[in-house]
Every structure is written in structure tokens, then in C-alpha cells.
Scaffold this motif. Structure first.
Motif, PDB file in Angstrom:
ATOM      1  N   MET A  89       0.864  -1.178   0.000  1.00  0.00           N
ATOM      2  CA  MET A  89       0.000   0.000   0.000  1.00  0.00           C
ATOM      3  C   MET A  89       0.898   1.224   0.000  1.00  0.00           C
ATOM      4  N   LYS A  90       0.686   2.119  -0.928  1.00  0.00           N
ATOM      5  CA  LYS A  90       1.539   3.284  -1.096  1.00  0.00           C
ATOM      6  C   LYS A  90       0.694   4.543  -1.076  1.00  0.00           C
ATOM      7  N   GLY A  91       1.221   5.577  -0.424  1.00  0.00           N
ATOM      8  CA  GLY A  91       0.436   6.781  -0.210  1.00  0.00           C
ATOM      9  C   GLY A  91       0.579   7.831  -1.293  1.00  0.00           C
ATOM     10  N   GLN A  92      -0.473   8.622  -1.458  1.00  0.00           N
ATOM     11  CA  GLN A  92      -0.475   9.781  -2.349  1.00  0.00           C
ATOM     12  C   GLN A  92      -1.008  10.977  -1.565  1.00  0.00           C
ATOM     13  N   VAL A  93      -0.346  12.121  -1.684  1.00  0.00           N
ATOM     14  CA  VAL A  93      -0.765  13.322  -0.977  1.00  0.00           C
ATOM     15  C   VAL A  93      -1.804  14.065  -1.806  1.00  0.00           C
ATOM     16  N   LYS A  94      -2.933  14.423  -1.156  1.00  0.00           N
ATOM     17  CA  LYS A  94      -4.000  15.130  -1.846  1.00  0.00           C
ATOM     18  C   LYS A  94      -4.555  16.220  -0.933  1.00  0.00           C
ATOM     19  N   GLU A  95      -5.298  17.124  -1.534  1.00  0.00           N
ATOM     20  CA  GLU A  95      -5.947  18.183  -0.759  1.00  0.00           C
ATOM     21  C   GLU A  95      -6.898  17.542   0.244  1.00  0.00           C
ATOM     22  N   ARG A  96      -7.024  18.162   1.452  1.00  0.00           N
ATOM     23  CA  ARG A  96      -7.720  17.500   2.554  1.00  0.00           C
ATOM     24  C   ARG A  96      -9.177  17.177   2.244  1.00  0.00           C
ATOM     25  N   THR A  97      -9.896  18.101   1.634  1.00  0.00           N
ATOM     26  CA  THR A  97     -11.303  17.845   1.352  1.00  0.00           C
ATOM     27  C   THR A  97     -11.462  16.720   0.338  1.00  0.00           C
ATOM     28  N   GLY A 628      -3.442  29.073  -0.309  1.00  0.00           N
ATOM     29  CA  GLY A 628      -3.483  28.419  -1.617  1.00  0.00           C
ATOM     30  C   GLY A 628      -2.099  28.094  -2.133  1.00  0.00           C
ATOM     31  N   ASP A 629      -1.148  29.019  -1.929  1.00  0.00           N
ATOM     32  CA  ASP A 629       0.229  28.755  -2.350  1.00  0.00           C
ATOM     33  C   ASP A 629       0.822  27.578  -1.587  1.00  0.00           C
ATOM     34  N   ALA A 630       0.541  27.511  -0.272  1.00  0.00           N
ATOM     35  CA  ALA A 630       1.047  26.394   0.545  1.00  0.00           C
ATOM     36  C   ALA A 630       0.482  25.069   0.058  1.00  0.00           C
ATOM     37  N   LEU A 631      -0.787  25.067  -0.306  1.00  0.00           N
ATOM     38  CA  LEU A 631      -1.424  23.844  -0.800  1.00  0.00           C
ATOM     39  C   LEU A 631      -0.775  23.373  -2.095  1.00  0.00           C
ATOM     40  N   LYS A 632      -0.555  24.293  -3.028  1.00  0.00           N
ATOM     41  CA  LYS A 632       0.044  23.913  -4.314  1.00  0.00           C
ATOM     42  C   LYS A 632       1.421  23.287  -4.116  1.00  0.00           C
ATOM     43  N   LEU A 633       2.241  23.900  -3.260  1.00  0.00           N
ATOM     44  CA  LEU A 633       3.586  23.371  -3.026  1.00  0.00           C
ATOM     45  C   LEU A 633       3.535  22.026  -2.308  1.00  0.00           C
ATOM     46  N   ALA A 634       2.638  21.895  -1.332  1.00  0.00           N
ATOM     47  CA  ALA A 634       2.530  20.633  -0.604  1.00  0.00           C
ATOM     48  C   ALA A 634       2.134  19.491  -1.524  1.00  0.00           C
ATOM     49  N   LEU A 635       1.228  19.760  -2.455  1.00  0.00           N
ATOM     50  CA  LEU A 635       0.827  18.736  -3.417  1.00  0.00           C
ATOM     51  C   LEU A 635       1.968  18.408  -4.375  1.00  0.00           C
ATOM     52  N   GLN A 636       2.680  19.448  -4.805  1.00  0.00           N
ATOM     53  CA  GLN A 636       3.763  19.243  -5.762  1.00  0.00           C
ATOM     54  C   GLN A 636       4.897  18.405  -5.164  1.00  0.00           C
ATOM     55  N   SER A 638       4.643  16.510  -2.283  1.00  0.00           N
ATOM     56  CA  SER A 638       4.124  15.388  -1.494  1.00  0.00           C
ATOM     57  C   SER A 638       4.438  15.520  -0.009  1.00  0.00           C
ATOM     58  N   PHE A 639       4.113  16.673   0.553  1.00  0.00           N
ATOM     59  CA  PHE A 639       4.257  16.893   1.987  1.00  0.00           C
ATOM     60  C   PHE A 639       2.876  16.818   2.641  1.00  0.00           C
ATOM     61  N   VAL A 640       2.793  16.097   3.761  1.00  0.00           N
ATOM     62  CA  VAL A 640       1.565  16.069   4.546  1.00  0.00           C
ATOM     63  C   VAL A 640       1.588  17.267   5.488  1.00  0.00           C
TER      64      VAL A 640
END
Length: 868
Positions: A89-97, A628-636, A638-640
Motif C-alpha cells: 500500500m503506497k500513499g499519495q498526498v491530496k488536498e484534505r477535502t 493556496g500557495d502552501a497547498l500547491k507546493l505541498a501537493l507538488q 508530497s508533503f503532509v
């Protein structure tokens, strides 16, 4: 196809859970950790830690394995995999909602299990994962987290929490450090079974730690305690290690410039260490909470700490003391009877205060109020004043902050030789939430301008679990400073002193990093302006170079002059290509996300109406852009983070499912959350479980939460607990993590209960203060308790989140589950101990009850408890 989804979210909330595990029918051999390897690679202060743990279930029946690990509060998880019965099982980082919708999509077709941990660790976050492991089967957990080490008091510190809760046959910790400058200081103390502060730190290396120096810039630390070593380090406790492996180090700066610049793949990082010059004089305003909740040990520890801190003031410093509870008192050290007392505009019957005139003249700081030089004469008077402080009354945060800011603007030197005071610093300590005067968070924060030019830094200390740390962090961030939690423990006074020492020696003010605009991409630069720079600290700026640029030009402007960047040949220092290619890019992204989230926290509004008005008046508020900027970078990268979650998908063949699960909207759940708080469903709360079942699918949610509870002798680290499908086993060791499991099907029925009016509960005593009760809720006290409980009105009891309860009960607002037994068979003490829980609505805490499925189940339980 069987679909399993886990969601890993980062949150920062206080966790209080009421779970009682059922006794086991017979002893079952617990799962065994036979392999625990931790490897941390530190490259130019950026640490990437890999954790691999292998567990076997030796029993002849399936068991729940609860995997728990504690990571630093400042770290982000960047990878998670789990290998179970050869299925990956391998994880993928996505927006919380989005992650939340995927979770519910899978959850609706199977079962869920909720897990709760009641022990946490200082300044840390916990990750909790649970999986059902078959008989004679194994499971492997792999977690990676990353952090930028912060220099404090002249050194960097890597702290690895380890608590397997059993002796491990193969336990290894490897730490690799590589810097571009010579590594000078190195401390590796003995493995510590406590998080308490040790002021007697010396340059030492534990006998069990092997140190291999491959060069002056590189070293390898190897810690592999044998089973007997683990028992000895645990104080001859065969339950295994419980504590921290700590590494502290620093690099050579004696003969090199203050700036160190590293580049790689077009990205650069600029480390700036202030020169160790004579500290600047300062004007310190100590704002001390003396409300009733400080009574007892807290007040004793505050006095002990202040006695030591006052001795550490320097002769060139000035200071003031403010104590606050219901009123705010600015102490006059020359004539105590002439101290300035500021009363709130509205009195509070809570604390038997007389009515107060809202005369503005009585609510402001007088002009030309005195600040006192840090001479031995005034220090002795201040110590006497602190010793006389008593704890009583409410918590007037608004007026105390307002008075402190006004004091820094109006204070004058209390002598004839000085004409101007040095730069001010406010140190604000409280152990509770605002209860007197203006209590709205947004109104209090309005006292501080978001334009920090010329502002006063406010360093906040949250003393104990009841302090509103989340609000204090926002307050300090808005004021260009930071907040810390002071844990209720035997070393609380040392924690206060340690905090003060971090800010006691300002060396520079208004440090600004300027670079040649033709050589850097301005839009991706991290923070470039800093207010105060303290001794033993370090400033870090990261960014991206224009294509083809090899040399970075610029300087650092400060109150004590300009510091040019290194001369050619020393700038930049390229990083050898022996680590991952995007190393500096990740460091830049990590720092950018942290700062964007801080910007969001400092600027956001809690009031829905205020936020709506602000959104209507602006195209998009700056704090929302930062989020919004933090979200884009976190997704790019893969930071939780607080705005992302990690989703793990597994198909029947054990491979990652290429097809995205269908998105599901739960009610009106398209909202944009106003706070970085976790979603809590009916069968999980702030921790998770993944249970393997034979239905179409199953789901679970993993939460990572901040360590907010008081110190425990054995902090949580990597730990496991076994629980059979039929039952759960409690942990009787109060110093260990208390684990419990609740499993329920999704098709739960509405409890068959009868209710009575709230007026029939004789031990629930109304508190009818105007500033306590509203149209939405009312205040009560339970029996003789002095604690005030807020109770939601029935029509406001929707969309709340609640704690996990035992016996398949659900934590509901009190008004929705007022049972006849509460009046006839339940005492106040029994209710608090066995039935009371907390529910949350918009970040506020209200009285809840663990609501049973029917009246008879409650009666049976109360009878059993009475027999016990």
C-alpha cells in the motif's frame, strides 16, 4: 475489487479521549516487533528520516496491530508505505477535502474502526496507523519525514522519539551528517527516558553510540542497543525503551563569514548567523497571568522561574511587570500603592467583581509611565512583588495585551541619564482562555497591526493544557514572534528559563536580505525581512537563481551595519551530487510552505461574518492566497501538511489502484474550512484504524496531531498494541500510551432513548451571566465543581465533532441525549468519570455525553460500575 483507503492528515489540536477497552476473554500472544531501523540523513541542516518497522503476529488468530510513531512538530511526512502479506500500500498526498471524500467513498462500503491515544509528547506530532494482521503473518511499515533543523542557543538538534513498548531484537538508529563547513560541536547524550530539560548539558557522547568521522565535514552515528542494553536504559524495565535519541551539533564559524550560500540545480539556500557581538540593550515587559487557574503549583513554578529570569537581565536592560486576572495591573516598583490598575469595561459576576465604570480614562496607560533599569535594587523589589502575587479571578487577555503594547509606546527611563528606551520585547504568559472583557479572538488580534514595521514582538507562553495555544501562536505570529507551550511538569520553571534564554540576547534588529534582482526569481524567494535576531540563532533564506547565474550578489542590512555576501571563490558552495538531485529544491519548498502557513494563521479570521465581509471587500485576502500557495507546493512535493492529507489505495492484487475512487459529497461538505482542524466522523476521532474485512471495501483515517498533554515518564514513539477482533485490551501502565479500539458497522441504528427536560437534572446548575450565556448556548456547573461547562441549545447541536466513547456509544451534545437516569441514578461524579465527553463546534468546546443505544444499556452499565 476490494478498495482500501487511508487518509493521513496533519492537525494541531488538543486531544482528550475517553475510551475504556473491554477485558480479554483469554490471554493472546501479542504482536512482536522484531525489526526497527531508523535512518536520518542530515544535509546542510535539512534532515530526512526514514523509519522501517517490521511486526509479526505469532498468535493463531488475527489481531489488530496499532502502529504509532512520534515525529517533531516542525516536520512534514513525505512518504508512507505498508507491506501486508506481500500486498503493498503506497500513499499519495491530496488536498484534505478531496482526501476526505475518497475516505467516505470507501468507508460507505465496509467497516471502520476508531482508535484513540491518550498520551502524547512534548513539541511533537503523532501518527497512528492500525491494521488487522492475520495469524502467523507479518507487516512492514515505512514512513519518511523531513524537517529543517533550527539553530537555537548555538546548535542544531535532531530528536528521534523511540518507544516500541517492548524489547526489540534488531533495533538500530543511524544518523549521517554532512555539512559544507567543519563540524565542531557534537553532543550525543545518553538515551533519555524523559523530555524534561537538562540545564547541565555537556559535550559528551553516549558510550552506546559509535561515531565514525569520514572527514571534518561528515560523520556517522550508530546506535544499536542490545536487548540487555534496552532493559538497562529503560531502568530495568522489560517493557522496552521509552524516550529520545538526541544529536546536537554545530559548524565552524570562527574564521569564516556570517553568510553561507549553497546552490544546486538552480536553487540556493542562504544561511546567515549573526556575529557574536555584545547583545543589544532591551526593554522587557513581562505580562503574567495570575488568574484563579494559576493557583497552586503553577504559581509556585512561575515565581521560581521569574526569580531566575530577573537575575539574568543585564545592567543595560529595562523592564516592567504586568500582572493580570480580572483587572490588569502595571506594577509601580517605586510606590506599589500607585500601581496602574486597568479594569475591564464590563465587570463579570463570575468573579464577584464590583461594577466598573467604562470611563476610557480608567482604561488606558498613563503617559510617561516608568520603565525600570535592571539594577540589583529594582530586581530585588521586582522579586518581592512577584513573591506577593496571588492567583484569583478571570483571564483578561484583551486588556493585558493592549496595556503591554501601550506601555512600550509610553514608557520612559526611570532615571536622569537616559532619554530613550531600547527596543521593547513583550513576554506574555497565560494558562487559560480569555474569559473577561473582550473575549473574541479577532477583536484581540486587531490590537496588533499586520504591518509589522516598527511593531513590538510578543513572545507567548501557553502554560498547561488549558491555555489556548492555537490562539497564542496566531497572536505571536501576527506580532512577528513565536509561541511556546510550557508543560505542566516538574521542570516547568526550567522550561520558562530555557524559553527566556532563547530571546534574552538580541544581537541585531531589522535584518533584510537584498539580492541582485537580475540574478534571482523574486516571486519564489522565502521571507527576506526579520525583526529581532538573537544570539545562537540562524536566519535562512532560500530561492531560485535565474537560469545561467553562477554567483549570487547582495548583502544583509541590519541595525548594526551591512554584511556582504562571501567573496568569489566562497560563493556559492556547490553541493556534491551524492544525495537526491532535488535536495535544495525540497528545502526551499519546505521553508516556503512553513512560512505560507504562518502567514495564513497570522491573518485569518475566526468570525464567519468578519471573514465574509473581508472576502467581499477584497479580491482575495492575502492570507487566503498564502494558504493556496502552501497547498500547491505541498501537493507538488508530497508533503503532509495542515492543508493536505495522504491517501493510500490498495487493490486486490496488492498494487496501487490506478483508477481514482469516486468523489462523494457528504451533505454540504463543499465548504472551505476556516481553521486547520480535522474532520471527525461518527466512528473515528483523531486517530485511525484499517481493518481487513470480507466486505466490498474498507476505509480508515490516519491523523497526525500535536503533543499537547503533560509530560509522561515514557513519551510515545514507535509503539504497538494488540487487539483481537472480539475484544480490546487496555494498558494498565499509566506511564505508557493508552490504546483502545472501537469497532462498529456503518449501518448503525438511531439509539432508542427517551429524554427529559434539562431542568430535571438537579446537579446541573445554571450560570446565568450575561457574558456567558447566549442564544446559541448557556453556561452550567456540574454539582460543586467550579469548572464552567458550555451547553449548546438543541437547534445548534448539528455539525459538531465529538470524542470517541466506549461501548459503541456516541459522543453527542448534552441537549440531544438527556436521559432520565441522569436525574435518578447518576451522581455528578459518576457522570464526569463515566459519561462526560467534549464536543466541538467552530473550534469551541461544549458539554457532551457518551450517548448509549438505549436506556437499558446505560442502567446496566451504571449498576456494574456501582458494584465495582
Amino acid at each position: 475489487m476490494r478498495l482500501c483507503v487511508l487518509v493521513l492528515a496533519l492537525v494541531a489540536v488538543t486531544i482528550t479521549s475517553k475510551v475504556t477497552a473491554a477485558p480479554t476473554e483469554k490471554q493472546v500472544v501479542a504482536p512482536k516487533i522484531y525489526f526497527l531501523h531508523i535512518k536520518s540523513d542530515i544535509r546542510a541542516r535539512y534532515a530526512k528520516t526514514f523509519v522501517t518497522s517490521k511486526v509479526v503476529n505469532p498468535a493463531d488468530k488475527a489481531q489488530e496491530v496499532v502502529y504509532q510513531m512520534t515525529i517533531p512538530e516542525t516536520a512534514f511526512i513525505s512518504n508512507f508505505t505498508m507491506l501486508l502479506d506481500d500486498e503493498l500500500m503506497k500513499g499519495q498526498v491530496k488536498e484534505r477535502t478531496e482526501a476526505k471524500h475518497e475516505y467516505h467513498a470507501a468507508k460507505e462500503s465496509g467497516q471502520t474502526a476508531g482508535h484513540v491515544a491518550t498520551a502524547t509528547v512534548r513539541d511533537s506530532n503523532q501518527v497512528r496507523i492500525s491494521v488487522n494482521v492475520g495469524p502467523q503473518s507479518k507487516v512492514t511499515f515505512n514512513v519518511t519525514y523531513e524537517e529543517l533543523l533550527v539553530r537555537r542557543k548555538g546548535r542544531y538538534e535532531l530528536s528521534i522519539n523511540v518507544n516500541p513498548r517492548q524489547v526489540v531484537s534488531d533495533l538500530v538508529i543511524d544518523v549521517f551528517i554532512k555539512e559544507n563547513r567543519n563540524i565542531t560541536l557534537l553532543q550525543v547524550p545518553e538515551f533519555r527516558s524523559s523530555n524534561e530539560i537538562d540545564f547541565d548539558e555537556i559535550d559528551e557522547i553516549s558510550n552506546l553510540t559509535q561515531v565514525q568521522r569520514t572527514s571534518k565535514q561528515e560523520l556517522h552515528l550508530h546506535f544499536a542497543p542490545s536487548e540487555s542494553d534496552q532493559i538497562r536504559l529503560a531502568g530495568n524495565d522489560k517493557s522496552g525503551l521509552g524516550g529520545r535519541f538526541v544529536v546536537r551539533y554545530d559548524v565552524d564559524r570562527k574564521n569564516q563569514p556570517e553568510s553561507e550560500i549553497l546552490t544546486r540545480d538552480g536553487y540556493f539556500v542562504h544561511f546567515f548567523t549573526p556575529p557574536e557581538v555584545k547583545p543589544l540593550p532591551k526593554h522587557v515587559v513581562f505580562v503574567l497571568d495570575v488568574s484563579g487557574s494559576m493557583y497552586g503549583k503553577k504559581m509556585v513554578q512561575l515565581k521560581e522561574a521569574m526569580n531566575a529570569i530577573l537575575d539574568e537581565l543585564r545592567p543595560q536592560d529595562y523592564f516592567n511587570l504586568i500582572e493580570f486576572s480580572h483587572p490588569v495591573t502595571i506594577l509601580n516598583l517605586d510606590t506599589p500603592s500607585n500601581s496602574t490598575v486597568i479594569q475591564p469595561a464590563e465587570s463579570s459576576p463570575w468573579y464577584d467583581q464590583p461594577p466598573v465604570s467604562p470611563d476610557p480614562a480608567l482604561r488606558t496607560v498613563p503617559d510617561n509611565i516608568n520603565a525600570y533599569p535592571a539594577t540589583q535594587f529594582y530586581i530585588n523589589i521586582a522579586k518581592e512583588a512577584v513573591e506577593k502575587m496571588t492567583a484569583t479571578g478571570g483571564t483578561n487577555i484583551h486588556d493585558s495585551v493592549k496595556a503591554a503594547i501601550e506601555l512600550t509606546q509610553k514608557a520612559v527611563p526611570n532615571n536622569s541619564t537616559e532619554t530613550k528606551l531600547p527596543a521593547p520585547i513583550i513576554i506574555f504568559l497565560t494558562d487559560g482562555e480569555a474569559t473577561v472583557g473582550e473575549t473574541g479572538a479577532d477583536k484581540i488580534l486587531e490590537l496588533i497591526s499586520t504591518d509589522r514595521d516598527g511593531g513590538v514582538p510578543i513572545f507567548s507562553l501557553a502554560f498547561g493544557d488549558d491555555a489556548d495555544l492555537k490562539f497564542l501562536k496566531r497572536l505571536s505570529l501576527r506580532a512577528g514572534a513565536f509561541a511556546r507551550k510550557i508543560y505542566e511538569a516538574s521542570d516547568a520553571a526550567l522550561q520558562l528559563r530555557d524559553f527566556y534564554r532563547q530571546v534574552a540576547s538580541p544581537l541585531l534588529t531589522n535584518a533584510t536580505f537584498e539580492y541582485d534582482k537580475e540574478k534571482v526569481e523574486g516571486k519564489v524567494l522565502t521571507k527576506q525581512k526579520f525583526g529581532l535576531v538573537f544570539s545562537g540563532s540562524e536566519l535562512v533564506v532560500a530561492g531560485k537563481l535565474i537560469s545561467g547565474v553562477e554567483r549570487l550578489d547582495g548583502n544583509v542590512l541590519t541595525s548594526r551595519g551591512n554584511y556582504l555576501l562571501p567573496v568569489p571563490g566562497e560563493n556559492p558552495a556547490p553541493i556534491a551530487r551524492d544525495t537526491e538531485d532535488n535536495f535544495l529544491e525540497r528545502l526551499w519548498a519546505f521553508l516556503s510552505i512553513k512560512q505560507k502557513l504562518d502567514q495564513y494563521e497570522a491573518g485569518r479570521l475566526e468570525s464567519t461574518a468578519a471573514a465574509a465581509a473581508k472576502n467581499a471587500s477584497e479580491e482575495k485576502p492575502a492570507f487566503e492566497v498564502a494558504k493556496g500557495d502552501a497547498l500547491k507546493l505541498a501537493l507538488q512535493f508530497s508533503f503532509v501538511t495542515p492543508v493536505t492529507s495522504l491517501v493510500v489505495v490498495k487493490s486486490d492484487d496488492g498494487t496501487a489502484n490506478e483508477k481514482e475512487p469516486s468523489k462523494v459529497v457528504i451533505g454540504n461538505e463543499e465548504e472551505e474550512e476556516n481553521e486547520l482542524t480535522p474532520y471527525v466522523g461518527s466512528s473515528y476521532h483523531n486517530a485511525i484504524a484499517l481493518q481487513s474485512v470480507s466486505t466490498a471495501g474498507s476505509a480508515a483515517m490516519i491523523h497526525r496531531y500535536s503533543g499537547m498533554m503533560a509530560h509522561r515518564k515514557k513519551p510515545a514513539g514507535w509503539g504497538f498494541a494488540a487487539e483481537t477482533k472480539e475484544s480490546a485490551e487496555s494498558d494498565s501502565d499509566s506511564d505508557a500510551v493508552l490504546d483502545a479500539t472501537l469497532t462498529s458497522t456503518l449501518e448503525t441504528t438511531t439509539p432508542e432513548i427517551s429524554t427529559v427536560p434539562i431542568s430535571q437534572i438537579s446537579w446541573l446548575i445554571p450560570e446565568l451571566q450575561g457574558n456567558c450565556s447566549t442564544d446559541d448556548w448557556q453556561c452550567f456547573k456540574i454539582g460543586n465543581s467550579s469548572e464552567v461547562q458550555k451547553v449548546l441549545s438543541f437547534n445548534k447541536s448539528q455539525n459538531v465533532t465529538g470524542e470517541i466513547c466506549a461501548n459503541n456509544d456516541v459522543c453527542k451534545p448534552f441537549t440531544t441525549c438527556i436521559l432520565p437516569e441522569f436525574s435518578t441514578d447518576t451522581s455528578p461524579d459518576s457522570f464526569v468519570q463515566n459519561l462526560k465527553c467534549d464536543v466541538l463546534l467552530d473550534g469551541d468546546k461544549f458539554l457532551g455525553v457518551c450517548c448509549p443505544q438505549n436506556n437499558s444499556s446505560l442502567t446496566t452499565r451504571l449498576e456494574a460500575e456501582a458494584v465495582d
